[in-house]
Design a protein around this motif. Structure first.
Motif, mmCIF file in Angstrom:
data_model
loop_
_atom_site.group_PDB
_atom_site.id
_atom_site.type_symbol
_atom_site.label_atom_id
_atom_site.label_comp_id
_atom_site.label_asym_id
_atom_site.label_seq_id
_atom_site.Cartn_x
_atom_site.Cartn_y
_atom_site.Cartn_z
ATOM 1 N N LEU A 1 129.158 50.152 19.348
ATOM 2 C CA LEU A 1 129.807 48.992 18.749
ATOM 3 C C LEU A 1 131.121 48.682 19.467
ATOM 4 O O LEU A 1 131.422 47.528 19.801
ATOM 5 C CB LEU A 1 130.075 49.306 17.274
ATOM 6 C CG LEU A 1 130.331 48.170 16.316
ATOM 7 C CD1 LEU A 1 129.104 47.270 16.265
ATOM 8 C CD2 LEU A 1 130.614 48.731 14.929
ATOM 9 N N GLY A 2 131.920 49.689 19.708
ATOM 10 C CA GLY A 2 133.248 49.477 20.283
ATOM 11 C C GLY A 2 133.232 49.315 21.787
ATOM 12 O O GLY A 2 134.215 48.873 22.372
ATOM 13 N N GLY A 3 132.138 49.679 22.421
ATOM 14 C CA GLY A 3 132.076 49.623 23.879
ATOM 15 C C GLY A 3 132.183 51.041 24.426
ATOM 16 O O GLY A 3 133.174 51.726 24.188
ATOM 17 N N LEU A 4 131.155 51.466 25.137
ATOM 18 C CA LEU A 4 131.095 52.827 25.663
ATOM 19 C C LEU A 4 132.278 53.061 26.609
ATOM 20 O O LEU A 4 132.455 52.324 27.570
ATOM 21 C CB LEU A 4 129.766 52.978 26.411
ATOM 22 C CG LEU A 4 129.107 54.343 26.449
ATOM 23 C CD1 LEU A 4 128.904 54.902 25.053
ATOM 24 C CD2 LEU A 4 127.775 54.253 27.165
ATOM 25 N N GLY A 5 133.083 54.048 26.317
ATOM 26 C CA GLY A 5 134.209 54.360 27.190
ATOM 27 C C GLY A 5 135.494 53.663 26.807
ATOM 28 O O GLY A 5 136.538 53.920 27.400
ATOM 29 N N SER A 6 135.439 52.773 25.817
ATOM 30 C CA SER A 6 136.660 52.066 25.426
ATOM 31 C C SER A 6 137.380 52.823 24.315
ATOM 32 O O SER A 6 136.803 53.095 23.267
ATOM 33 C CB SER A 6 136.315 50.651 24.951
ATOM 34 O OG SER A 6 137.371 50.130 24.168
ATOM 35 N N LEU A 7 138.639 53.177 24.544
ATOM 36 C CA LEU A 7 139.372 53.944 23.540
ATOM 37 C C LEU A 7 139.748 53.110 22.314
ATOM 38 O O LEU A 7 139.533 53.552 21.192
ATOM 39 C CB LEU A 7 140.609 54.592 24.163
ATOM 40 C CG LEU A 7 140.353 55.574 25.311
ATOM 41 C CD1 LEU A 7 141.631 56.280 25.694
ATOM 42 C CD2 LEU A 7 139.280 56.584 24.958
ATOM 43 N N PRO A 8 140.298 51.903 22.491
ATOM 44 C CA PRO A 8 140.584 51.104 21.299
ATOM 45 C C PRO A 8 139.294 50.770 20.562
ATOM 46 O O PRO A 8 139.266 50.677 19.332
ATOM 47 C CB PRO A 8 141.230 49.824 21.827
ATOM 48 C CG PRO A 8 141.544 50.081 23.244
ATOM 49 C CD PRO A 8 140.690 51.203 23.724
#
Ligand SMILES: Nc1ncnc2c1ncn2[C@@H]1O[C@H](COP(=O)(O)OP(=O)(O)O)[C@@H](O)[C@H]1O
Ligand SMILES: [Mg+2]
Lengths: 294, 243
Positions: free
Chosen positions: A230-237
Motif C-alpha cells: 500500500l505504501g510503496g515497497l521501500g518507501s519509509l513514509p
C-alpha cells in the motif's frame, strides 16, 4: 458519532504499531532488495521475548528496548550467516531462504513453547483511558506512542548518523557506496538488524494486547506485506501511512462487517491496490526515496 | 615531480573464465595526467576497478608509492590516496550535493574540523557547486552531476584520481568545461588516470597515454607522439592510413 471517533482513534493507534512493524520490512527491502518472508516470525520472537522478560519480573514496556536490541543482534547474525551469500544470487534463492527461516522459527517455537497461547498481563493490562465518551485501552495508547517514538528514532538514525548516511547511500547506489569506501556488507547486516529490531519491538508492544503462539507471525507478515504494498515497497513514509490506513480499515471492518472479516479485508485491499496502483500510494520509488523524504 | 606514484606490473585479471587483463604494466608519476585509451570492452574500467580494489588480480602487482595495494580493501586504498570518479558519474541522486561531497570523505568521516576545510577547498576548485549545496544531486544536469562526482572524489585529498569516461553523454560545450576542470584538478598537483572515449580529446591534453586492446597494452608514449602514430590514427582517430 462517538462510535465513529472511537473506531477512528483505535484504528490510528493500531496503525501506528503496524507502521513500525512495516518500517522494518520496507527498510530491509529498500536497502538489500530482499523481501523477508520471515518478518512476522521476528514479531513472534519479540513477543515471546517480552513474555519471558515479563515472567522474570520486567514491565513489558521496559522490556521493549531490550527486545529491540536483542532482535537487532539476531538480525545481524541471521544476515551474516544466512543471507550474505545470497545477495548476488537470483531473488528466488532469497525468497526460499527467508521462507526457510520462517518455517524453522515456527517449528522451533512449537518445540520450545508448545502451541499454547501465552498472555502478557501487567497489572494495568485492563485499564481504560476515557476521553469524553471514548474509552481506549491504556496498552493500545502506550503501544502507539512507543511505536511512533521508535519510528521517529529510526528516521533520525537514518538521517543524522554516519551509519544512517551509509545505509541511504547504499540504498540509492550500492556501487557508488563502494566507490567512496563504504563497506556495504556491514551496511546490509546493520540494515537487516534494524529491520528485525523494528519487528521485535512491534512484537513487544503488541504482546500486552494480543496473545503469542508459534504461528502468530503469519498474521503479522500478512499485515506488513499489505502495508508495504500500500505504501510503496521501500518507501519509509509509505510504511507509516500504509500502517495507519490498514489499522483504520481493520478496526472499521471488524466493527461494521465482522471481526472475522480482518483477513478478507487485507486481501481485498491488497488486490485493489495491486490492480489500481501497483506502485503503492506514494509510488514505487523504492529504495530511492530513502534519501529524499527524511 | 618525477617520483613514481602508481606502478602496475604484469597485471592479470579475470572474471571467472573470462580473462580481461593479460599482462598490463603501466606507471603514473606524481602530478601526471595520463590517459588510458582503448575500444569498448578492452579492459579500461577493469584496470581502474582493480587499482581501487574492487577486483582482485589473478597475478601481477600494483604498487602505490612503493607499497603493495593488491591485498588491501577499498577503504584502505582510498586512505592511501586514490579515489575514483566512476563511469556514469554515480552520484547519490536523493542526497543533496553537500551530503554527496561529505560521503566522498566517508573513510575520514570522524575528522569533522578537517572535513569543513576540505569542503571549502573543493568548493574553491568547483565554485559552481557553492550555491547548489542543498540541491538534490539527482535533479542536476549530466554535466553538473559530473562535477559533483569529481568534487566528491577530491574530498579525500587524493594523490591520484581515476576518472572513467567523465565526458560520456555530455554536450560538446560541457565536454570542454569538464576537461578544463580536470586540468584544474591536475594543476593542483593531483595525478589523473583518465579513461576517455574520444582519443583525440584525450591525447590533446594529457601528458602520456596507454592504449589497451583486448586486455593488453599495445601502444604507449607521450600523448603528442601518439597523435601522429599510424596505428593510433587509423584505429582511434578515425583517419585512413596513408601508408
Ligand atoms: N563484472 C563483470 N563480470 C564479467 N565480465 C565483465 C565484468 N565487467 C566487465 N566484464 C567484461 O570484461 C571486459 C572488459 O570490460 P571493461 O573493463 O568494462 O571494458 P572497457 O571499460 O574498456 O569498456 C568486457 O568483455 C566485459 O564484458
Ligand atoms: Mg568502461
Amino acid at each position: 458519532m462517538d462510535i465513529f471517533l472511537q473506531l477512528l482513534l483505535s484504528g490510528l493507534l493500531l496503525g501506528g504499531v503496524y507502521g513500525l512493524l512495516s518500517l522494518g520490512l520496507t527498510l530491509v527491502f529498500g536497502v538489500t532488495r530482499i523481501v523477508n518472508f520471515a518478518h512476522g516470525e521476528f514479531v513472534m520472537l519479540g513477543m515471546y521475548l517480552t513474555y519471558f522478560l515479563w515472567q522474570l519480573g520486567f514491565d513489558p514496556y521496559l522490556a521493549a528496548p531490550v527486545v529491540f536490541f536483542a532482535c537487532f543482534a539476531v538480525g545481524v547474525v541471521t544476515q551474516h550467516l544466512l543471507l550474505r551469500k545470497t545477495l548476488t544470487m537470483p531473488h528466488l534463492v532469497q525468497v526460499f531462504v527467508t521462507l526457510g527461516i520462517s518455517v524453522v522459527m515456527q517449528a522451533g517455537a512449537q518445540l520450545l513453547f508448545t502451541s499454547n497461547f501465552y498472555f502478557v498481563r501487567p497489572s494495568y493490562g485492563n485499564a481504560m483511558v476515557e476521553i469524553g465518551n471514548i474509552r481506549l485501552p491504556l496498552t493500545t495508547i502506550i503501544a502507539a506512542v512507543l511505536a511512533l517514538i521508535g519510528t521517529a528514532l529510526v528516521h533520525l538514525f537514518l538521517k543524522k548518523t554516519h551509519t544512517g548516511a551509509a545505509i541511504r547511500a547504499t540504498a540509492q547506489d550500492p556501487y557508488a557506496a563502494n566507490v567512496v569506501g563504504i563497506e556495504i556488507k556491514t551496511v546490509y547486516a546493520v540494515t537487516f538488524g534494524v529491520g528485525i529490531g523494528c519487528a521485535g519491538l512491534a512484537g513487544a508492544l503488541l504482546a500486552p494486547i494480543y496473545p503469542v503462539y508459534p504461528t502468530v507471525g503469519l498474521a503479522y507478515s500478512l499485515i506488513s506485506f499489505v502495508v508495504v504494498v500500500l505504501g510503496g515497497l521501500g518507501s519509509l513514509p509509505g510504511a507509516l501511512i500504509g500502517g495507519l490506513v490498514v489499522g483504520l480499515l481493520e478496526t472499521f471492518s471488524a466493527y461494521y462487517i465482522s471481526p472475522e472479516a480482518k483477513e478478507a479485508t487485507y486481501f481485498t485491499i491488497f488486490i485493489i491496490v495491486l490492480l489500481l496502483r501497483p506502485a503503492g500510494l506514494l509510488g514505487l520509488r523504492g529504495s530511492e526515496t530513502m534519501g529524499a523524504n527524511h | 615531480m618525477d617520483q613514481v606514484l602508481l606502478q602496475i606490473n604484469d597485471l592479470h585479471v579475470a572474471y571467472g573464465e573470462l580473462r580481461v587483463l593479460q599482462g598490463v604494466s603501466l606507471q603514473v608519476k606524481a602530478g601526471e595526467l595520463v590517459s588510458l585509451l582503448g575500444g569498448n570492452g578492452s579492459g579500461k574500467s577493469t584496470t581502474q576497478k582493480t587499482i581501487l580494489g574492487f577486483v582482485r588480480p589473478t597475478s601481477g602487482q600494483i604498487l602505490f608509492e612503493g607499497e603493495r595495494l593488491d591485498t588491501l580493501s577499498i577503504p584502505e586504498i582510498i586512505r592511501k590516496g586514490i579515489t575514483m570518479v566512476p563511469e556514469g558519474r554515480r552520484v547519490f541522486p536523493f542526497m543533496a550535493v553537500r551530503e554527496n561531497l561529505l560521503l566522498g570523505a566517508w573513510v575520514r568521516r570522524n575528522e569533522r574540523a578537517e572535513l569543513k576545510h576540505d569542503l571549502e577547498r573543493v568548493l574553491e576548485l568547483f565554485p559552481i557547486l557553492r550555491t547548489r549545496l542543498n540541491q538534490l544531486a539527482g535533479s542536476m544536469s549530466g554535466g553538473e552531476q559530473q562535477i559533483v562526482a569529481m568534487a566528491r572524489a577530491l574530498m579525500m585529498r587524493p594523490k591520484l584520481v581515476l576518472m572513467d569516461e567523465p565526458t560520456m553523454g555530455l554536450a560538446p560545450k560541457l565536454v570542454d568545461e569538464v576537461l578544463e576542470l580536470i586540468q584544474t584538478v591536475n594543476r593542483n598537483g593531483i595525478a589523473v588516470l583518465l579513461v576517455e572515449q574520444n582519443a583525440r580529446t584525450a591525447l590533446g591534453f594529457t601528458d602520456r597515454a596507454y592504449v589497451l586492446e583486448r586486455g593488453r597494452l599495445v601502444i604507449e608514449g607521450p600523448s603528442k607522439d601518439l597523435l601522429t602514430n599510424e596505428r593510433v590514427r587509423s584505429a582511434y582517430l578515425g583517419e585512413l592510413s596513408q601508408a
